[in-house]
Enzyme design. Sequence first.
Site, PDB file in Angstrom:
ATOM      1  N   LEU A  77      61.144  34.279  36.480  1.00 35.60           N
ATOM      2  CA  LEU A  77      61.232  35.465  35.608  1.00 35.60           C
ATOM      3  C   LEU A  77      59.949  36.272  35.776  1.00 35.60           C
ATOM      4  O   LEU A  77      58.997  36.127  35.012  1.00 35.60           O
ATOM      5  CB  LEU A  77      61.396  35.054  34.139  1.00 35.60           C
ATOM      6  CG  LEU A  77      62.829  34.798  33.679  1.00 35.60           C
ATOM      7  CD1 LEU A  77      63.310  33.466  34.211  1.00 35.60           C
ATOM      8  CD2 LEU A  77      62.906  34.821  32.178  1.00 35.60           C
ATOM      9  N   PHE A 133      66.134  44.801  32.460  1.00 36.45           N
ATOM     10  CA  PHE A 133      64.891  44.123  32.823  1.00 36.45           C
ATOM     11  C   PHE A 133      64.143  44.840  33.940  1.00 36.45           C
ATOM     12  O   PHE A 133      63.038  44.441  34.310  1.00 36.45           O
ATOM     13  CB  PHE A 133      65.170  42.656  33.161  1.00 36.45           C
ATOM     14  CG  PHE A 133      65.772  41.937  31.988  1.00 36.45           C
ATOM     15  CD1 PHE A 133      65.052  41.816  30.806  1.00 36.45           C
ATOM     16  CD2 PHE A 133      67.064  41.453  32.026  1.00 36.45           C
ATOM     17  CE1 PHE A 133      65.607  41.209  29.689  1.00 36.45           C
ATOM     18  CE2 PHE A 133      67.622  40.838  30.919  1.00 36.45           C
ATOM     19  CZ  PHE A 133      66.894  40.716  29.742  1.00 36.45           C
ATOM     20  N   HIS A 167      70.665  44.534  26.859  1.00 34.88           N
ATOM     21  CA  HIS A 167      71.529  44.085  27.959  1.00 34.88           C
ATOM     22  C   HIS A 167      72.634  45.109  28.213  1.00 34.88           C
ATOM     23  O   HIS A 167      73.675  44.768  28.752  1.00 34.88           O
ATOM     24  CB  HIS A 167      72.198  42.747  27.619  1.00 34.88           C
ATOM     25  CG  HIS A 167      71.267  41.587  27.573  1.00 34.88           C
ATOM     26  ND1 HIS A 167      70.419  41.355  26.521  1.00 34.88           N
ATOM     27  CD2 HIS A 167      71.041  40.577  28.453  1.00 34.88           C
ATOM     28  CE1 HIS A 167      69.731  40.243  26.748  1.00 34.88           C
ATOM     29  NE2 HIS A 167      70.081  39.763  27.916  1.00 34.88           N
ATOM     30  N   GLU A 210      59.837  39.960  37.144  1.00 37.75           N
ATOM     31  CA  GLU A 210      60.453  41.116  37.813  1.00 37.75           C
ATOM     32  C   GLU A 210      59.427  41.974  38.543  1.00 37.75           C
ATOM     33  O   GLU A 210      59.716  42.528  39.608  1.00 37.75           O
ATOM     34  CB  GLU A 210      61.219  41.986  36.809  1.00 37.75           C
ATOM     35  CG  GLU A 210      62.562  41.429  36.380  1.00 37.75           C
ATOM     36  CD  GLU A 210      62.466  40.399  35.271  1.00 37.75           C
ATOM     37  OE1 GLU A 210      61.338  40.080  34.843  1.00 37.75           O
ATOM     38  OE2 GLU A 210      63.518  39.919  34.824  1.00 37.75           O
ATOM     39  N   GLN A 236      68.816  40.713  36.688  1.00 37.21           N
ATOM     40  CA  GLN A 236      69.886  40.025  35.952  1.00 37.21           C
ATOM     41  C   GLN A 236      70.652  41.008  35.065  1.00 37.21           C
ATOM     42  O   GLN A 236      71.870  40.964  34.990  1.00 37.21           O
ATOM     43  CB  GLN A 236      69.290  38.889  35.130  1.00 37.21           C
ATOM     44  CG  GLN A 236      70.330  37.905  34.683  1.00 37.21           C
ATOM     45  CD  GLN A 236      69.747  36.519  34.523  1.00 37.21           C
ATOM     46  OE1 GLN A 236      69.109  36.247  33.506  1.00 37.21           O
ATOM     47  NE2 GLN A 236      69.951  35.651  35.496  1.00 37.21           N
ATOM     48  N   PHE A 237      69.932  41.872  34.435  1.00 40.09           N
ATOM     49  CA  PHE A 237      70.507  43.014  33.718  1.00 40.09           C
ATOM     50  C   PHE A 237      69.610  44.209  34.055  1.00 40.09           C
ATOM     51  O   PHE A 237      68.390  44.046  34.177  1.00 40.09           O
ATOM     52  CB  PHE A 237      70.501  42.788  32.201  1.00 40.09           C
ATOM     53  CG  PHE A 237      71.532  41.798  31.728  1.00 40.09           C
ATOM     54  CD1 PHE A 237      72.747  42.220  31.201  1.00 40.09           C
ATOM     55  CD2 PHE A 237      71.288  40.434  31.813  1.00 40.09           C
ATOM     56  CE1 PHE A 237      73.702  41.306  30.767  1.00 40.09           C
ATOM     57  CE2 PHE A 237      72.227  39.512  31.388  1.00 40.09           C
ATOM     58  CZ  PHE A 237      73.444  39.941  30.864  1.00 40.09           C
TER      59      PHE A 237
END
Length: 685
Positions: A419, A447, A488, A421, A443-444
């Site tokens: 994690l 982020f 999200h 980014e 992932q979304f």
Amino acid sequence: MAFPSLPSVLAVRDVRAPELDPGSPDGLLRIYAWMQFARSADNRILDLFRQGLIKGTVTGGQGNEGLIVPLALLADKTVDVISFSHRGFGGHLVWSGHPCDHLNQYFANAASPTRAREGNIHHGDPAARSLPMISHLGAMLSNVAGATDSQRRLGRPAVGFGFFGDGSSSTGDVHETLNLASLLSLPVLFVIENNAYAYSTPTCEQFAAGTELWKRAAGYGIEGVSLDCGDTAHVARTLAATIEKVRTTGRPFLIEAHTLRLRGHAAYDTGDYLRPGEAEGFFARDPLPRLRSTLAAGLGAARLDAVDAELAAFLEACVKTSLATPRPEPAGMELDVFAPTPAPLPWVPSLRSDPGAAAEPPETLNAAQALNLGLRKILAERPESIVLGQDIGTYGGAFKVTEHLLRDFGRPRVFNTPLAESACTGYAIGLALNGHRPIEEFQFADFATEAATQVTLNAATMRFRSGAACPLVLRLPCGGGLTFGSFHSQELESFLLSMPGLKGLYPSTPQDAFNALLAAYEDDNPVVLFEHKALYRRGRAPVAWDPNYRDVWNPRHVRAGDFATVVTYGEMVHLAAEVAEYFAGEYEAGFDLFDLRALSPLRLDAIRASVARTGRLIVLHEGRRTHGFGAELVARLVEENFAALKAAPLRVGALDLPVPFAPELEQAFRPTKEKLIDAIAAWMG
Ligand SMILES: Cc1ncc(C[n+]2csc(CCOP(=O)(O)OP(=O)(O)O)c2C)c(N)n1
Ligand SMILES: [Mg+2]
């Protein structure tokens, strides 16, 4: 303009470990010459700034030469990767180019390596793996990690060099990158340039670890040492051994170098915050006079005087040459935001990469499957491709778009990331700068804000400021309507694409998703691929190999009509099609409906022609209205069509709120079919 010839003492830009043996002064004399030249040039640049001939500001490297010069001389400049910090002028001089190139950068003239688009030390030489820094400290470390990994993947025994100051050591990017480099086992030498101050703030006000930042290495499972930079011979020998170690072990290493800042933070800083006597203490530790007297003891003072005189004359000749270079021209700047579109890649003309399957029938796929097929095709046919992201390995990604890619293509081409980014995007930038073509899944989409600096300031501006191509595909599962809440569900296209240098595609059908992935992949720019999560499994449609896959950079004419032009994209295309059907039936009003597909760059000619014909414009998007993408669309479509308009444009988007969670609230927030019908009916009325 011809540059003055380099004096013989600067003719060689390498020092090899055996040249550092006590008793053989050659290596140390070369180090001295480059250190002395760097110091004089830095001082001269400060003078020129004070005379108003250099703009912006200058952050000198005076006091850092004892670290950066030996390091740059010891590096293998045919394979290694580096990104100098704002204290690394001496390293730039050694690594590549002529001193006039570096002065041209400071003068920001027509021959500047950044074409005067960046100032002072914000340059590099990407072709020679010297990655240009951006202001955001800590950000370059991951770029070095990526480009070094790229070199290793290409079979080259590279070492990367990344620098950060004591101040920069508190940034998240430093932590993210040290962890990533250790995890991926990347041969990067991380060097802390600890000069005891971050601008005016002493280390005791920055962290509790005092002068023992190197001990953080243990937390990342790597080795670290502290290095005092007072004795240059010792520094050079330590660096030579450490570089060799990193090269052979392939593991990262952390050096905390205790360096000096002999001037203020930058040209304007008078250092009033220093304690009494502190500055004198810095000068007493200056390694340059110490090295000079050591060498003079062996070689004779006259030899050193002659070297200094030769360097001084050369520097003045360089300043004269660079000062005589013309000022830059603004023409062409806008053309350089994006790298030119390269020729299409030689894809096997079928959905799959089996050469016998050229005449295969279309497959019926949902968008997630189409994207998975596109990724497979890229991985199968393009050896430079790399797919990375959180949980994209065995798990197949949060939305299963990368399912079985790890199984079928293996590490290291498909791999999970931690994690982190920002560092992972910076790492992807580094890969891209060295010839790989990474595809990163967030992932979304939400982020991506964690990587905002790397995406919008680093990757997006790369071409403009350095001329280097940065081919990246950033896959962003976006959009709402799924009760995922504020973090999200967002639509970030206006946020991201308001920054120059990013391309953006937003497919609404499985076929377009497949085509968009290929088109984004072969582009030489960072491309954000917006993938609406609700479309991943909304239904299946035929997907075929489409030789015109690049048409996805143009709007798609979804249906014809005379009453109004409707422009939308993403999931809203489906909603708009239903609404158009309704108005055709109930009101006999035909909508000329366009699916924009490419949000950057915008190609609006066909839509402009439609607005000129219908005289009415409806713009619809899922994201918020204020500063929403529709504002740009309306402005662009109306400013050239104002006389043709029969009505004020209608702009429909979400409310100006964070995305609310409960389904009832989220439906009230975002455009729905019913709300769109009401809005259009009211507008028509
Ligand atoms: C992320 C970030 N925040 C703030 C700044 C503004 N800034 C430029 S240099 C500097 C001090 C940096 O200190 P350090 O990392 O110790 O490097 P030094 O200048 O001492 O070599 C600051 C705060 C920046 N460039 N980047
Ligand atoms: Mg500092």
